[in-house]
Design a protein around this motif. Sequence first.
Motif, PDB file in Angstrom:
ATOM      1  N   GLY A  11       0.825  -1.220   0.000  1.00  0.00           N
ATOM      2  CA  GLY A  11       0.000   0.000   0.000  1.00  0.00           C
ATOM      3  C   GLY A  11       0.854   1.264   0.000  1.00  0.00           C
ATOM      4  N   THR A  12       0.171   2.406   0.022  1.00  0.00           N
ATOM      5  CA  THR A  12       0.894   3.681   0.103  1.00  0.00           C
ATOM      6  C   THR A  12       0.409   4.455   1.323  1.00  0.00           C
ATOM      7  OG1 THR A  12      -0.783   4.643  -1.360  1.00  0.00           O
ATOM      8  CG2 THR A  12       1.321   4.029  -2.370  1.00  0.00           C
ATOM      9  N   ILE A  13       1.290   5.292   1.852  1.00  0.00           N
ATOM     10  CA  ILE A  13       0.961   6.095   3.033  1.00  0.00           C
ATOM     11  C   ILE A  13       0.265   7.372   2.568  1.00  0.00           C
ATOM     12  CG2 ILE A  13       1.933   7.314   5.031  1.00  0.00           C
ATOM     13  CD1 ILE A  13       2.277   4.231   5.062  1.00  0.00           C
ATOM     14  N   VAL A  14      -0.826   7.698   3.245  1.00  0.00           N
ATOM     15  CA  VAL A  14      -1.525   8.955   2.946  1.00  0.00           C
ATOM     16  C   VAL A  14      -0.937  10.035   3.839  1.00  0.00           C
ATOM     17  CG1 VAL A  14      -3.769  10.113   2.962  1.00  0.00           C
ATOM     18  CG2 VAL A  14      -3.629   7.651   2.503  1.00  0.00           C
ATOM     19  N   GLN A  15      -0.568  11.163   3.258  1.00  0.00           N
ATOM     20  CA  GLN A  15      -0.063  12.263   4.092  1.00  0.00           C
ATOM     21  C   GLN A  15      -1.232  12.856   4.863  1.00  0.00           C
ATOM     22  OE1 GLN A  15       2.482  15.165   2.228  1.00  0.00           O
ATOM     23  NE2 GLN A  15       2.341  16.533   4.000  1.00  0.00           N
ATOM     24  N   GLU A  16      -1.195  12.702   6.179  1.00  0.00           N
ATOM     25  CA  GLU A  16      -2.349  13.114   6.967  1.00  0.00           C
ATOM     26  C   GLU A  16      -1.926  13.460   8.392  1.00  0.00           C
ATOM     27  OE1 GLU A  16      -4.980   9.725   7.101  1.00  0.00           O
ATOM     28  OE2 GLU A  16      -3.473   8.457   8.047  1.00  0.00           O
ATOM     29  N   THR A  17      -2.856  14.082   9.079  1.00  0.00           N
ATOM     30  CA  THR A  17      -2.664  14.394  10.494  1.00  0.00           C
ATOM     31  C   THR A  17      -3.428  13.347  11.289  1.00  0.00           C
ATOM     32  OG1 THR A  17      -2.527  16.715   9.966  1.00  0.00           O
ATOM     33  CG2 THR A  17      -2.969  16.162  12.245  1.00  0.00           C
ATOM     34  N   ARG A  18      -2.769  12.750  12.295  1.00  0.00           N
ATOM     35  CA  ARG A  18      -3.415  11.697  13.064  1.00  0.00           C
ATOM     36  C   ARG A  18      -3.460  12.063  14.550  1.00  0.00           C
ATOM     37  NH1 ARG A  18      -4.181   7.139  10.106  1.00  0.00           N
ATOM     38  NH2 ARG A  18      -4.433   5.864  11.978  1.00  0.00           N
ATOM     39  N   LEU A  19      -4.411  11.467  15.230  1.00  0.00           N
ATOM     40  CA  LEU A  19      -4.504  11.648  16.679  1.00  0.00           C
ATOM     41  C   LEU A  19      -4.230  10.315  17.340  1.00  0.00           C
ATOM     42  CD1 LEU A  19      -7.621  13.871  17.384  1.00  0.00           C
ATOM     43  CD2 LEU A  19      -5.202  14.423  17.687  1.00  0.00           C
ATOM     44  N   TYR A  20      -3.447  10.352  18.410  1.00  0.00           N
ATOM     45  CA  TYR A  20      -3.085   9.123  19.121  1.00  0.00           C
ATOM     46  C   TYR A  20      -3.758   9.120  20.488  1.00  0.00           C
ATOM     47  CZ  TYR A  20      -0.278   5.676  21.605  1.00  0.00           C
ATOM     48  OH  TYR A  20       0.122   4.605  22.352  1.00  0.00           O
ATOM     49  N   ASN A  21      -4.391   8.007  20.822  1.00  0.00           N
ATOM     50  CA  ASN A  21      -5.003   7.852  22.138  1.00  0.00           C
ATOM     51  C   ASN A  21      -4.116   6.934  22.980  1.00  0.00           C
ATOM     52  OD1 ASN A  21      -6.490   6.858  24.341  1.00  0.00           O
ATOM     53  ND2 ASN A  21      -8.431   7.310  23.293  1.00  0.00           N
ATOM     54  N   GLY A  22      -3.400   7.560  23.914  1.00  0.00           N
ATOM     55  CA  GLY A  22      -2.415   6.824  24.699  1.00  0.00           C
ATOM     56  C   GLY A  22      -3.044   5.785  25.612  1.00  0.00           C
ATOM     57  N   ASP A  23      -4.233   6.073  26.100  1.00  0.00           N
ATOM     58  CA  ASP A  23      -4.859   5.129  27.021  1.00  0.00           C
ATOM     59  C   ASP A  23      -5.245   3.836  26.308  1.00  0.00           C
ATOM     60  OD1 ASP A  23      -4.596   6.921  29.111  1.00  0.00           O
ATOM     61  OD2 ASP A  23      -6.441   7.957  28.532  1.00  0.00           O
TER      62      ASP A  23
END
Length: 477
Positions: free
Chosen positions: A242-254
């Motif tokens: 696949g290919t990576i989409v240039q995007e902004t992501r949010l990470y949920n640490g919990d």
Amino acid sequence: MQWDIVIGLEIHVQLATKTKIFSGSSTAYGAEPNTQANAVDLAMPGTLPVPNEQAFRYAVMFGLAVNAEIERRSVFERKNYFYPDLPKGYQTTQLERPIVGPGYVDIDLASGESKRVRIHHAHLEEDAGKSLHEDFHGMTGIDLNRAGTPLIEVVTEPDMTNADEAVAFAKKLHGIVTSLGICDGDMSQGSMRFDVNISLKPKGSDTLGTRTETKNLNSFRFMEQAIAHEVERQMDILEDGGTIVQETRLYNGDRDESRSMRTKEEANDYRYFPCPDLLPVEIDDAFIDEARNSLPELPDARKARFKEQYGLNDYDAGLLAGDSKLAAFFEAAADRGKDAKLASNWVQGEFSARLNAEEKSVADSPISGEQLGDLVVRIADNTISSAGAKKVFEALWTGENDNVDAIIDAKGLKQVSDTGELEKMVDEVLASMPDQVAQYQQESDPKKQKKMLGGFMGPLMKPPRARAIRSCLMRFW
Ligand code: ADP
Ligand code: MG
């Protein structure tokens, strides 16, 4: 397939000014929602921003601390977008002429080597308000107290190649801004927030891969986890073809999960233009010299001094010098305790472990460096054993008593290190029991003698002798 990881960071650092970057409202944390945003912060018609000189001074101090050029003519732009926590419709920031130009920071790696991470630039900007999702069912609350709080956004080159390097850089930057006193460094209150840009490329390739940006990580641990998580996600996609989409992501640490927030916008989506309400700010040599002269000792210089003055090794010196509050605590303990190595062990061991366990920072510590120093003195002169020292530490920490010697006395932790003193105690007991001693001496059966010994032990092991004897025996075991 083998992959190289490429990481670049964008770090938002809240400047510790008393008032906002363009208005006189307070920046104090924790006030009732929407009590500290005024008409200027909200860009009400007819209002005009007035730059806060202290924010510029702090930005210049930062630039000098990271070996960067200071831009003499600083221009503000409007970055236009709509979001509920930005009701004015634009963020006042810098694009073309950021106040801090290219610089660098050296970080220590676990291998013992050091690595240079280049800083692309750092610019001044205002913070937005905050969306509150937790307290409202099916709705979002907006608190604008944070709107207009001064930030510097520090942007690195993509020079880091794994999570350890990124975290080492983040900690180093934290140490620099807190040592400078330009940021309180309280990550739990959002005073420093990290955006992590990550891409993968085939091992050894010169071409950078498509990156994602994971936003708003507010602890070193979450940062490390988010990087591991994102590297794995990208690797899975790439290895499946696949290919990576240039995007902004949010990470949920919990939950150790991430999700896409938006596909990456281009600068021209924001329709940047110079803010017509703010004149360019000219910074002269006198202002820069004054800032340079006000620079305090920074982590690198402190580390070198700790090695020289206290004889610490590179690792210990780097760790203790990195954080200004921890460094001050250590120095107080080492100066009072007169044994820097032992002070270093206790600061990094028992003390740090206890802070971590209770999620406290050095500033919240119930004990002072001087108190730990007093404890170090008593360990070093063998007054107490290491088991006893832990009990003293506990009593200091819980506030049972604030004096080390008083605790040692009250708990009877003093070691009898001198066998002469033990013999004296035995002699005293024997002298008080002449009949039994005579009987013992007349007995010829060793088995019976052995039994009779128990009769002497009883009185010997009564307080206050018992404690002294026990602690003495512990030392010999
Ligand atoms: P933009 O201006 O589009 O936001 P920049 O090129 O200025 O993007 O970079 C923003 C951040 O992303 C910087 O910290 C930079 O080091 C990092 N970065 C840029 N390209 C990559 C890449 N291919 N992989 C990882 N990080 C990157
Ligand atoms: Mg940015």
